[in-house]
Design a protein around this motif. Structure first.
Motif, PDB file in Angstrom:
ATOM      1  N   ALA A  72       0.824  -1.212   0.000  1.00 30.43           N
ATOM      2  CA  ALA A  72       0.000   0.000   0.000  1.00 30.43           C
ATOM      3  C   ALA A  72       0.859   1.264   0.000  1.00 30.43           C
ATOM      4  N   ASP A  73       2.013   1.196   0.680  1.00 28.52           N
ATOM      5  CA  ASP A  73       2.910   2.351   0.757  1.00 28.52           C
ATOM      6  C   ASP A  73       3.878   2.430  -0.416  1.00 28.52           C
ATOM      7  N   GLY A  74       3.902   1.395  -1.261  1.00 30.61           N
ATOM      8  CA  GLY A  74       4.838   1.361  -2.377  1.00 30.61           C
ATOM      9  C   GLY A  74       6.263   1.028  -1.954  1.00 30.61           C
ATOM     10  N   THR A  75       6.406   0.361  -0.814  1.00 26.27           N
ATOM     11  CA  THR A  75       7.717  -0.006  -0.293  1.00 26.27           C
ATOM     12  C   THR A  75       8.268  -1.207  -1.062  1.00 26.27           C
ATOM     13  N   SER A  76       9.530  -1.115  -1.465  1.00 26.12           N
ATOM     14  CA  SER A  76      10.144  -2.216  -2.219  1.00 26.12           C
ATOM     15  C   SER A  76      10.395  -3.413  -1.305  1.00 26.12           C
ATOM     16  N   ILE A  77      10.549  -4.563  -1.923  1.00 29.53           N
ATOM     17  CA  ILE A  77      10.829  -5.791  -1.172  1.00 29.53           C
ATOM     18  C   ILE A  77      12.150  -5.645  -0.427  1.00 29.53           C
ATOM     19  N   ARG A  78      13.174  -5.112  -1.087  1.00 26.61           N
ATOM     20  CA  ARG A  78      14.492  -4.971  -0.457  1.00 26.61           C
ATOM     21  C   ARG A  78      14.415  -4.043   0.752  1.00 26.61           C
ATOM     22  N   ALA A  79      13.565  -3.035   0.690  1.00 24.28           N
ATOM     23  CA  ALA A  79      13.400  -2.145   1.849  1.00 24.28           C
ATOM     24  C   ALA A  79      12.757  -2.879   3.021  1.00 24.28           C
ATOM     25  N   ILE A  80      11.976  -3.892   2.743  1.00 29.56           N
ATOM     26  CA  ILE A  80      11.334  -4.676   3.805  1.00 29.56           C
ATOM     27  C   ILE A  80      12.339  -5.652   4.414  1.00 29.56           C
ATOM     28  N   VAL A  81      12.981  -6.446   3.558  1.00 28.23           N
ATOM     29  CA  VAL A  81      13.824  -7.529   4.062  1.00 28.23           C
ATOM     30  C   VAL A  81      15.275  -7.125   4.273  1.00 28.23           C
ATOM     31  N   GLY A  82      15.677  -5.970   3.769  1.00 26.25           N
ATOM     32  CA  GLY A  82      17.065  -5.529   3.932  1.00 26.25           C
ATOM     33  C   GLY A  82      17.999  -6.265   2.993  1.00 26.25           C
ATOM     34  N   GLU A  83      19.291  -6.093   3.210  1.00 24.18           N
ATOM     35  CA  GLU A  83      20.296  -6.708   2.349  1.00 24.18           C
ATOM     36  C   GLU A  83      20.398  -8.212   2.546  1.00 24.18           C
ATOM     37  N   ASP A  84      20.029  -8.695   3.721  1.00 20.70           N
ATOM     38  CA  ASP A  84      20.142 -10.126   4.013  1.00 20.70           C
ATOM     39  C   ASP A  84      18.764 -10.686   4.383  1.00 20.70           C
ATOM     40  N   PRO A  85      18.052 -11.266   3.405  1.00 19.66           N
ATOM     41  CA  PRO A  85      16.716 -11.783   3.695  1.00 19.66           C
ATOM     42  C   PRO A  85      16.717 -12.895   4.739  1.00 19.66           C
ATOM     43  N   VAL A  86      17.810 -13.638   4.838  1.00 23.44           N
ATOM     44  CA  VAL A  86      17.888 -14.718   5.831  1.00 23.44           C
ATOM     45  C   VAL A  86      17.942 -14.128   7.239  1.00 23.44           C
ATOM     46  N   GLU A  87      18.664 -13.024   7.398  1.00 23.45           N
ATOM     47  CA  GLU A  87      18.696 -12.350   8.696  1.00 23.45           C
ATOM     48  C   GLU A  87      17.308 -11.813   9.052  1.00 23.45           C
ATOM     49  N   PHE A  88      16.628 -11.226   8.058  1.00 30.04           N
ATOM     50  CA  PHE A  88      15.252 -10.760   8.268  1.00 30.04           C
ATOM     51  C   PHE A  88      14.372 -11.909   8.745  1.00 30.04           C
ATOM     52  N   LEU A  89      14.488 -13.052   8.054  1.00 26.94           N
ATOM     53  CA  LEU A  89      13.689 -14.223   8.398  1.00 26.94           C
ATOM     54  C   LEU A  89      13.939 -14.664   9.832  1.00 26.94           C
ATOM     55  N   GLY A  90      15.209 -14.763  10.214  1.00 28.52           N
ATOM     56  CA  GLY A  90      15.546 -15.193  11.569  1.00 28.52           C
ATOM     57  C   GLY A  90      15.002 -14.256  12.623  1.00 28.52           C
ATOM     58  N   THR A  91      15.155 -12.958  12.378  1.00 28.77           N
ATOM     59  CA  THR A  91      14.654 -11.957  13.330  1.00 28.77           C
ATOM     60  C   THR A  91      13.130 -12.013  13.413  1.00 28.77           C
ATOM     61  N   PHE A  92      12.494 -12.106  12.264  1.00 30.54           N
ATOM     62  CA  PHE A  92      11.032 -12.171  12.237  1.00 30.54           C
ATOM     63  C   PHE A  92      10.525 -13.408  12.970  1.00 30.54           C
ATOM     64  N   ALA A  93      11.095 -14.562  12.661  1.00 30.40           N
ATOM     65  CA  ALA A  93      10.605 -15.832  13.214  1.00 30.40           C
ATOM     66  C   ALA A  93      10.874 -15.972  14.701  1.00 30.40           C
ATOM     67  N   GLN A  94      11.974 -15.420  15.203  1.00 29.80           N
ATOM     68  CA  GLN A  94      12.286 -15.624  16.606  1.00 29.80           C
ATOM     69  C   GLN A  94      11.273 -14.943  17.530  1.00 29.80           C
ATOM     70  N   ASN A  95      10.473 -14.047  16.998  1.00 32.68           N
ATOM     71  CA  ASN A  95       9.409 -13.436  17.794  1.00 32.68           C
ATOM     72  C   ASN A  95       8.232 -14.385  18.030  1.00 32.68           C
ATOM     73  N   TYR A  96       8.193 -15.477  17.296  1.00 32.32           N
ATOM     74  CA  TYR A  96       7.044 -16.374  17.347  1.00 32.32           C
ATOM     75  C   TYR A  96       7.375 -17.807  17.725  1.00 32.32           C
ATOM     76  N   SER A  97       8.594 -18.235  17.561  1.00 29.28           N
ATOM     77  CA  SER A  97       8.898 -19.646  17.663  1.00 29.28           C
ATOM     78  C   SER A  97      10.133 -19.887  18.507  1.00 29.28           C
ATOM     79  N   GLU A  98      10.041 -20.862  19.376  1.00 28.05           N
ATOM     80  CA  GLU A  98      11.208 -21.325  20.106  1.00 28.05           C
ATOM     81  C   GLU A  98      11.854 -22.404  19.259  1.00 28.05           C
ATOM     82  N   GLY A  99      13.151 -22.390  19.205  1.00 29.55           N
ATOM     83  CA  GLY A  99      13.843 -23.427  18.439  1.00 29.55           C
ATOM     84  C   GLY A  99      13.665 -23.236  16.960  1.00 29.55           C
ATOM     85  N   GLY A 100      13.914 -24.289  16.243  1.00 26.87           N
ATOM     86  CA  GLY A 100      13.790 -24.255  14.806  1.00 26.87           C
ATOM     87  C   GLY A 100      15.045 -23.703  14.159  1.00 26.87           C
TER      88      GLY A 100
END
Length: 125
Positions: A72-100
């Motif tokens: 809706a804001d026209g934000t690019s994918i790279r602006a959302i996930v940053g330079e390292d999408p795997v780091e984004f994923l880890g940070t995002f997921a650790q808010n919800y899941s123990e382990g993994g």
């Protein structure tokens, strides 16, 4: 594995089916690049060990919220996930899941999927 066991496992991974299908409908409505990025992130999130169905349902719903707002804001994918999408994923997921964890292959697939989305966005402009 019996149907009851399978349904219990699926509920732990994706949460209540009704919430899962509502989430999938929201993702389907995203612009193509945002949808592709969410689906790539979703595939990796499936590797995390679920704590409970409600936490995982909330995780996917929050992912949809994030990408809906970005679209809706026209934000690019790279602006959302940053330079390292795997780091984004880890940070995002650790808010919800123990382990993994995210296997190396899944991390590579995510990075490649985000790069393809970014290339498609760049060629579209």
């Amino acid at each position: 594995m019996s149907d009851v066991e399978r349904n219990g496992f699926i509920s732990k991974v994706i949460g209540p089916k009704k919430r899962w299908w509502a989430y999938r409908a929201r993702v389907k409505e995203l612009p193509e690049g945002h949808r592709a990025a969410v689906e790539a992130i979703e595939r990796c999130l499936m590797h995390f060990v679920p704590t409970d169905g409600d936490s995982n349902a909330a995780m996917f719903e929050d992912l949809a919220d994030l990408f809906e707002q970005a679209a809706a804001d026209g934000t690019s994918i790279r602006a959302i996930v940053g330079e390292d999408p795997v780091e984004f994923l880890g940070t995002f997921a650790q808010n919800y899941s123990e382990g993994g964890y995210v296997p190396a292959r899944a991390r590579k697939q995510l990075a490649e999927a985000i790069a393809r989305v970014e290339e498609a966005e760049a060629s579209a402009t």
